[in-house]
Each structure stands twice: as structure tokens, then as C-alpha cells.
Design a protein around this motif. Structure first.
Motif, PDB file in Angstrom:
ATOM      1  N   LYS A 486      12.339  -3.451   4.251  1.00 32.06           N
ATOM      2  CA  LYS A 486      13.077  -4.360   5.125  1.00 32.06           C
ATOM      3  C   LYS A 486      13.149  -5.729   4.466  1.00 32.06           C
ATOM      4  O   LYS A 486      12.210  -6.139   3.795  1.00 32.06           O
ATOM      5  CB  LYS A 486      12.378  -4.481   6.495  1.00 32.06           C
ATOM      6  N   PRO A 487      14.242  -6.453   4.651  1.00 31.45           N
ATOM      7  CA  PRO A 487      14.350  -7.781   4.025  1.00 31.45           C
ATOM      8  C   PRO A 487      13.449  -8.793   4.708  1.00 31.45           C
ATOM      9  O   PRO A 487      13.186  -8.719   5.906  1.00 31.45           O
ATOM     10  CB  PRO A 487      15.831  -8.131   4.214  1.00 31.45           C
ATOM     11  N   LEU A 488      12.983  -9.761   3.919  1.00 32.28           N
ATOM     12  CA  LEU A 488      12.198 -10.853   4.482  1.00 32.28           C
ATOM     13  C   LEU A 488      13.087 -11.725   5.358  1.00 32.28           C
ATOM     14  O   LEU A 488      14.284 -11.864   5.128  1.00 32.28           O
ATOM     15  CB  LEU A 488      11.584 -11.717   3.376  1.00 32.28           C
ATOM     16  N   ARG A 489      12.488 -12.314   6.387  1.00 28.53           N
ATOM     17  CA  ARG A 489      13.198 -13.212   7.293  1.00 28.53           C
ATOM     18  C   ARG A 489      12.532 -14.573   7.256  1.00 28.53           C
ATOM     19  O   ARG A 489      11.345 -14.692   7.517  1.00 28.53           O
ATOM     20  CB  ARG A 489      13.184 -12.667   8.731  1.00 28.53           C
ATOM     21  N   LEU A 490      13.310 -15.612   6.924  1.00 23.42           N
ATOM     22  CA  LEU A 490      12.800 -16.973   6.936  1.00 23.42           C
ATOM     23  C   LEU A 490      13.382 -17.771   8.093  1.00 23.42           C
ATOM     24  O   LEU A 490      12.798 -18.751   8.532  1.00 23.42           O
ATOM     25  CB  LEU A 490      13.105 -17.667   5.610  1.00 23.42           C
ATOM     26  N   ARG A 491      14.515 -17.349   8.601  1.00 23.68           N
ATOM     27  CA  ARG A 491      15.145 -18.000   9.747  1.00 23.68           C
ATOM     28  C   ARG A 491      14.995 -17.116  10.972  1.00 23.68           C
ATOM     29  O   ARG A 491      15.155 -15.897  10.898  1.00 23.68           O
ATOM     30  CB  ARG A 491      16.628 -18.259   9.476  1.00 23.68           C
ATOM     31  N   PRO A 496      16.041  -8.789  12.808  1.00 24.32           N
ATOM     32  CA  PRO A 496      15.308  -7.718  12.123  1.00 24.32           C
ATOM     33  C   PRO A 496      16.201  -6.502  11.928  1.00 24.32           C
ATOM     34  O   PRO A 496      17.064  -6.202  12.760  1.00 24.32           O
ATOM     35  CB  PRO A 496      14.151  -7.412  13.086  1.00 24.32           C
ATOM     36  N   THR A 497      16.028  -5.821  10.807  1.00 27.41           N
ATOM     37  CA  THR A 497      16.836  -4.651  10.489  1.00 27.41           C
ATOM     38  C   THR A 497      15.955  -3.405  10.486  1.00 27.41           C
ATOM     39  O   THR A 497      14.743  -3.494  10.265  1.00 27.41           O
ATOM     40  CB  THR A 497      17.505  -4.796   9.122  1.00 27.41           C
ATOM     41  N   PRO A 498      16.545  -2.230  10.729  1.00 28.97           N
ATOM     42  CA  PRO A 498      15.737  -0.996  10.703  1.00 28.97           C
ATOM     43  C   PRO A 498      15.215  -0.668   9.316  1.00 28.97           C
ATOM     44  O   PRO A 498      14.232   0.050   9.175  1.00 28.97           O
ATOM     45  CB  PRO A 498      16.712   0.070  11.213  1.00 28.97           C
TER      46      PRO A 498
END
Length: 797
Positions: A486-491, A496-498
Motif C-alpha cells: 500500500k502507498p504511504l500517506r503523508l496527507r 487509504p487504498t486496498p
């Protein structure tokens, strides 16, 4: 009644004829006003650039950026401004705001009389609309001509915009001292809160500032953390006296107005998590309908401070070793939010290039990629955690890798090879991979700027490529999330992605179980182990340029790097000695501050079994294996066979040599020896590990070999086809049985070389076929003897 109607119509006609010019004029004026209001015009919000307020995930301010004109100006909708502040501004600045058309003739005349006739303190008599016009068009209103232009612009504003729009724009553009403009920026700068959370004393304070910001915000005395201005407090209290005429019930707040008025100095504006904030701002893409004035990140300021404190102390304690800089990133695996990001230990230190975001720098990861080699090997059936690998001098074509310590350990399990970071076994596993191999996995994981696969070869396993800390954190989060990338989230507004599955649930679980067994380094200062398991791995790049430790604990993934941004090497930059102690100091600190933090519940993979094996070989134990253990096993994937390292040798009591068959009538006994390949025997000798060499008797063939017959499969019948009813598919099972020799203690069953289970002699093993097909059934006893036969399965109504 009928006679009256002509008179009524006549009167109405005469009235219309008399006033028709005025009616036409009023109609034209109304049409012009409606036309101006409906005519397309830019919103007032876009007239001046805006700052951006960056917050952590709990709403705490990380930074208030400067607008493009070097002003702190934060646009806040009118509905999000304290009603007390709005009313206070109107009470102080323009009581007749909703009654005039942009200018107040009485106020203008009074200002002109005081200024020019009485030569008193200059008064402008400006309304809120006129003040906004001066701010927007940068007008010089100290002359009569400038004042007339201001009135004209105010009328223009009133024609094109509503009262609410004008009031909202004024509140967002009013001067608040130095380079602060608007109540949004002033509220954050001076009171550290948004304008809808202001108390009455704070609201009235901001209401009186725009009238004379330079004088009223000049601090007469104060501390580093607050400035105290009695002059401003006096002006505010005068407004409060007027306020009580309209709100007598607020007299209960009078004690609050007697307290000292403390404002935060602009020099104390927060400047938190600088690398994370700059990255979040750089990736900000705002459309016309979005709110660009507020940016909420996933950073947790408490966790950020914990990491910063531990890293600063670590560098101070280890400065004598040449350790001057570190970087770290903490990711919550539950939603992939970046909770802490420290791109360098000191953002303000130019000697270490502190403003560089080390989490985005491409660096050699050393051995931190080895876990993914083993995960791919598990998925492709190359090995299982207790497979015995060879840590011996080995050439892979022209590539001849060595271990970090220059030594070889001989036979070593896959789990120990990973924990002890042995290079030769890892490269061997990589050489056995098909598709995907490590290069394919990294490309699928989105590792950027990779050269061709031929450029790296097998050296990619040992850190021959380059990754960023953020990419490495994403890979370790994939392991924690059971193979789903899953990609990192900074914002916070990044949904969120599956995710995408790159590794199986089973392979990820087995690698995590191996990493969990890695013992903490002796250098760590933690006195007590954490209640949650820590899954971690170190890495050291060539020439001692980078020291890494990456791993997961509780809900987090943590990656720590120690090194220099200019790639200067240092013998102290060894992963286990430089990065691991800092890694565990952070883990211990987080545990101390959050003792109730728990690891997310992750269920056991369904297609994963525990199998008993011989510890010496990692294979199914034969009857002579002295030490047995257990390993994780993926049915249908993991390689498995009966161990033949331990073998019986029939010894002639008279000669002490292997007996020559037949053995009947001879005095013999059986000894068990370990039969190792010659290369491993040499490694044992070099390591000083004694191994009994199996005896030989060249005088006869088959000397010392034990007698015994192989097993014979009795079910399924040879050449038969089993018909399964279609309605009961998935419920019917086939019995596997075999006759064995008297010395047999265990039978191991395989279907198409996939291990399905074990049974004892005389016991049946039941197997459920997945569907109609031709299968090959094989049974192996604990002596390594086997039998095999085909099996057909069909479906009938």
C-alpha cells in the motif's frame, strides 16, 4: 360604483405621467445593480495570496507558511470565525455597516472637520468597505483625491459583492502587525488557536488591533514565550465596556479582562516536522474549489518529538565515533500514515546538510532486502524456514560473494541465515528464483530509478541497488500487512487504498516469524524487552557509507539510517552496531510513552501448516534422526523429502568395520552416522567442529547397509480411476494406505510431489482431491524407501 372607476384610472394615469421619469430612473438603477451583481467577477478570496496552515493528525499546528507576498495571511470562511469577533469588529470599526452603500457621509464629514478644520489627530472616517478597498487596490488615502478614489472603489465593491462577502474579505485581509494579515493568521500566530475557538477577551483583542496595529502590537515588555502590551489591553477593555451595553450578561467575564494580556511572539510560531511539512506542501495539488489554506498531515506530533529526542541524544552520545547525522521514518501499518519523519537530526545544521530530506535520498540498503528474497523463495517452493542451506565458498558464475565477517558457517537453516545476515545462502536463494525475482518484486513495488536487471545481477540481493527510506518503509509495511503493498500517506486527505498483493499471506507470515527471532543487540540501552514482538533486520552498505535497521513492532514500521549525506564512509557505520541501538531506543521510548499500544490482530494464514522435521537437515525425519523440530510449511509449495543425513551402518563386532552382507550368523550392531557432502565436511573441519566420518569397507559391495523392504501402496489401486459424485464434490475423500517393513515407523505421503501429510504403518491417510485430473501418488518411509503409482479422478452425476 361604476362612475368612480373612470376617475380612479384617470388619477392613476396622471400619477404615472408625473413620476414616470423617476420610475424609469429607479428601474435603470435597479437593473444596473442587479447586472453588476450578476456580472461574472472574481471572488474576493483570490485577490490576495494565502498562506497554508499545516497541522498534524490531532489538529496541532506544525507550520504557518508565508504567502507568496511574504505575508502571513490565512483565509477563513466567515462561518468559521467567532461571532463575537465579527460583532466586535463591527462595533469598533463600522456600526452602520449594514445600513450604508459603502461609505458613510457623516463619518467622512466628521473626519474631514477634525483633520482639516480643527487640525486634530487625522481621522479617515472610513467604513469597512472603504478599508477593504484601500487594502485591495493599495490606495493612498491621506489626500482628498485619494479619499475620493477610495469611496469610488468602495461603491464598486458594494455593487459587485454582497455585504457578507465584503465583511469576510475584510476580516481576512485586515492588518494585524508586522507581516500578519487577517484574523485567521492572527488567531493562530498570537493565540495558537483557530478563530472559531477564541474566547471573548481574545476576540475583542483582535477586534481592536486593525485600527492601529503598529502601536497596539508593540510589546512594552515580555518573555521569550509571550509579549505583554498594556496599551492593547486598554483599547480592548474600552471595547468591552461598549460590548456590555449590548450583552449585559457577559459582565461575568470581567475578571478575565483583568488578567495580563499575553500574545505569542511571531518568532515562536511552530516550525515542527520540517521535512515532512515541506514534502506535504510540495505534493499539494489544489483545485479552485479546494481549501488550500489548511493542510492536515498524518504526522503525530507526540511521536515526532519522541523520535527527534532519541535521535538527538543518540548523536550527542556517539559523536566521538563520528556519528553526526541520522534519519528515521515511522509508519502506521493500519492506514499507512506517516506518523513521524526526521530527514536529518538537525534541520538547521548546514554542516550536515540538515535541510536535506534523508528519507527521500537514494541509498544502498545493504542487507535490508534479504527478507524479500526468502519470501519469494517460500512462494516459489525453493525452501521453508528450516531448510538447511550451505554457507560455504560458492561461485555464481563470475560472481563470488563473501560474508561480512569473512567466515563461513557451513550448514545453516534459512531462518538463521536471515537472522545472522549470511550472504552466501541469500545469494543462492536468489539464484533459484524464477518469476518474480527480487528485481521484478522491486519494480512491482514502485522502486524508482532502477537500472536494468543485468546492471545489478545477483549483487542486488546484497544492496547493489538503491532505495529511499520511504520505499524501504513501504516494503517492510508490506510484510507486516501480509504481502499487500500500500502507498504511504503523508496527507490526511489521501484516501487509504486496498493495495496490491505482491507476496502470499503465508510467505509474509513465515518471514515475519523469522525476523521475530532476531535477538536485540547488546548495545541497546533498553532494560526490559517490549511486550510486543519486534521484527527487524539490519543492513550495511559497501565502504561503510550507510547503516540501516528496518522493522516493525506494534502497529508501526520504523526505518532508521545512520550515515553522511556526502557518502563519506566510517567503520562505525555498521547496521547492527550503529543503527540497531538507535532503533531499539526509539522502540523502548515509544513503549514507555504508550504502554497500552498493541499489535494489530492478524489471523493465521489458512493454508499454512506445522510439520515435524529433522533439525540437522530440515527434512522429514527418518527413524535415526536424533533431534527433531517443527517448521512452517505451505502445502503444495514448500519442498519436502525424507532426510538421509542420519543413516544406520551395520558394524561387524569382530573387525569394527562395516559388515559385509548377508549379516545372518554374524555378530553385528548398528551405529548411526551423519553423511555430509564433501564441501560441508571441509567447512566443519575448518571450523573445528568434529564430525564422525562414516566407516568404509572396500572389500565388499553394500557393506553396512541395513536390510529392509520399501513400502507398497495398497490404496489407491494401481491403474484405477476413482469416480466422485458431482453433487458431493468437496466432501468425498480417498484413502491412502501402504504395507511396510517391520522397521518402518512413519510414512510420508505426496501428491504430484506436494507433501499432504503423514501416517503410521497400518493407518490410512484421507485425501480430498481438488477436482478431476490425473495425479501421481508417492509414499516415502522414514528410511527413505518409496513407492509410487498414478491415480485418476473423474466426476459423475
Amino acid at each position: 360604483m361604476l362612475a368612480i372607476k373612470p376617475d380612479l384610472f384617470g388619477t392613476l394615469s396622471r400619477w404615472l405621467h408625473r413620476w414616470q421619469n423617476w420610475l424609469v430612473a429607479l428601474t435603470l438603477i435597479a437593473a444596473v445593480m442587479i447586472g453588476c451583481r450578476l456580472w461574472p467577477h472574481p471572488p474576493l478570496r483570490g485577490w490576495l495570496p494565502s498562506s497554508t496552515a499545516v497541522y498534524d493528525d490531532h489538529g496541532r499546528l506544525l507550520r504557518l507558511t508565508l504567502a507568496s507576498d511574504d505575508r502571513y495571511r490565512l483565509w477563513v470562511p466567515l462561518k468559521d470565525i467567532s461571532p463575537q469577533l465579527v460583532e466586535g469588529v463591527l462595533l469598533h470599526e463600522d456600526r452602520w455597516y449594514y445600513s450604508h452603500a459603502g461609505f458613510n457621509p457623516y463619518g467622512l464629514l466628521r473626519g474631514a472637520w477634525v483633520t482639516y478644520a480643527r487640525h486634530g489627530h487625522p481621522q479617515g472616517g472610513s467604513t469597512i468597505t472603504m478599508q477593504l478597498a484601500r487594502l485591495l487596490w493599495q490606495l493612498n488615502t491621506r489626500t482628498p483625491g485619494g479619499k475620493l478614489r477610495q469611496v469610488a472603489r468602495a461603491i464598486q465593491l458594494e455593487l459587485f459583492y454582497s455585504k457578507q462577502d465584503i465583511l469576510e474579505a475584510y476580516l481576512n485581509d485586515a492588518p494585524y502587525g508586522r507581516n500578519v494579515e487577517g484574523v485567521g493568521a492572527a488567531s493562530l500566530a498570537y493565540f495558537d488557536k483557530p478563530p472559531d475557538q477564541l474566547t471573548l477577551p481574545e476576540a475583542l483583542t483582535l477586534a481592536v488591533v486593525p485600527q492601529d496595529p503598529a502601536r497596539r502590537l508593540h510589546a512594552t515588555h515580555g518573555t521569550d514565550d509571550a509579549m505583554i502590551n498594556p496599551s492593547l489591553a486598554l483599547a480592548r477593555n474600552r471595547l468591552y465596556a461598549l460590548w456590555l451595553h449590548n450583552h449585559p450578561l457577559d459582565v461575568s467575564q470581567t475578571p478575565l479582562f483583568a488578567l495580563p494580556l499575553n500574545l505569542r511572539p511571531l518568532a515562536k510560531l511552530p516550525f515542527e516536522a520540517p521535512h515532512a511539512v515541506e514534502q506535504a506542501l510540495a505534493t499539494q495539488h489544489v483545485t479552485a474549489d479546494e481549501d488550500s489554506a489548511k493542510l492536515i498531515t498524518t504526522i503525530d506530533l507526540d511521536l515526532q518529538h519522541t523520535l527527534e529526542q532519541q535521535m538527538t541524544r543518540y548523536v550527542q552520545r556517539n559523536a566521538s565515533r563520528g556519528i553526526r547525522n541520522t534519519a528515521a521514518i515511522l509508519v502506521d501499518t493500519r492506514d499507512m500514515g506517516v506518523k513521524a519523519m526526521i530527514g536529518s537530526v538537525n534541520y538547521a545544521d548546514s554542516s550536515i546538510q540538515g535541510q536535506v530530506n534523508g528519507t527521500l535520498a537514494k541509498r544502498s540498503p545493504g542487507s535490508t532486502l534479504k527478507p524479500f528474497i526468502y519470501a519469494l523463495g517460500f512462494d516459489q517452493g525453493v525452501l521453508h524456514p528450516q531448510t538447511v542451506l550451505r554457507d560455504v565458498p560458492t561461485a555464481f558464475g563470475p560472481y563470488t560473494p563473501e560474508n561480512f565477517d569473512g567466515h563461513f558457517l557451513g550448514p545453516i537453516t534459512a531462518a538463521q541465515a536471515l537472522i545472522r545476515s549470511r550472504n552466501i545462502p541469500a545469494v543462492w536463494v536468489a539464484s533459484q528464483l524464477q518469476h518474480p525475482n527480487l528485481y521484478d518484486l522491486l519494480r512491482q513495488a514502485g522502486i524508482s530509478h532502477m537500472a536494468s536487471e543485468q546492471h545489478y545481477g545477483l549483487a542486488l540481493v546484497l544492496g547493489g541497488g538503491e532505495v529511499t527510506m520511504q520505499e524501504l518503509a513501504g516494503l517492510y509495511a508490506m510484510l507486516a500487512n501480509r504481502g499487500v503493498l500500500k502507498p504511504l500517506r503523508l496527507r490526511a486527505d489521501d484516501p487509504p487504498t486496498p493495495g496490491t498483493r505482491l507476496l502470499s499471506d503465508e510467505a509474509s507470515f513465515m518471514v515475519m516469524d523469522m525476523l521475530r527471532q532476531n535477538p536485540r543487540p547488546d548495545e541497546t540501552t533498553g532494560a526490559q524487552p517490549t511486550p510486543w514482538p519486534v521484527y527487524w533486520k539490519t543492513g550495511t552498505s559497501w565502504a561503510f557509507r550507510d547503516a540501516w535497521t528496518a522493522g516493525s513492532f506494534g502497529p508501526y514500521v520504523l526505518v532508521v539510517w545512520v550515515g553522511n549525506f556526502d557518502s563519506t564512509g566510517n567503520p562505525a557505520f555498521v547496521g547492527a552496531e550503529a543503527a540497531a541501538p538507535l532503533f531499539f531506543q526509539i522502540v523502548d521510548a515509544l513503549h514507555a510513552e504508550h504502554p497500552h499500544l498493541q499489535e494489530p490482530v492478524r489471523h493465521m494464514p489458512a493454508n499454512l501448516k506445522r510439520v515435524e522435521i529433522c533439525l540437522a537437515s530440515g527434512e522429514l525425519p527418518n527413524r535415526w534422526c536424533p533431534q527433531k523440530g517443527w517448521t512452517w510449511f505451505i502445502p503444495g509449495k514448500s519442498p519436502i523429502k525424507v532426510s538421509n543425513v542420519h543413516r544406520p551402518v551395520v558394524i561387524d563386532d569382530a573387525t569394527g568395520q562395516p559388515a559385509c552382507p548377508p549379516y545372518a550368523g554374524k555378530q553385528t550392531h548398528v551405529d548411526v552416522y551423519e553423511f555430509w557432502p564433501s564441501d560441508l565436511q571441509q567447512v566443519f573441519a575448518q571450523a573445528g567442529i568434529p564430525r564422525r566420518k562414516p566407516p568404509q569397507n572396500p572389500s565388499c559391495t553394500g557393506a553396512g547397509q541395513a536390510d529392509g523392504d520399501p513400502p507398497q501402496i495398497t490404496s489407491p489401486l494401481r491403474g484405477s480411476t476413482y469416480a466422485l459424485r458431482l453433487k458431493q464434490q468437496g466432501m468425498e475423500r480417498i484413502a491412502f494406505t501402504a504395507t511396510t517393513d517391520a522397521d518402518t515407523h512413519a510414512l510420508y505421503w505426496f501428491v504430484d510431489d506436494a507433501y499432504i501429510g503423514s501416517s503410521t504403518p497400518g493407518e490410512s491417510l484421507f485425501w480430498q482431491p481438488p477436482g478431476a485430473a490425473r495425479y501421481s501418488v508417492r509414499v516415502v518411509d522414514d528410511h527413505g524407501r518409496s513407492d509410487q503409482r498414478p491415480l485418476g479422478v473423474s466426476l459423475v452425476e
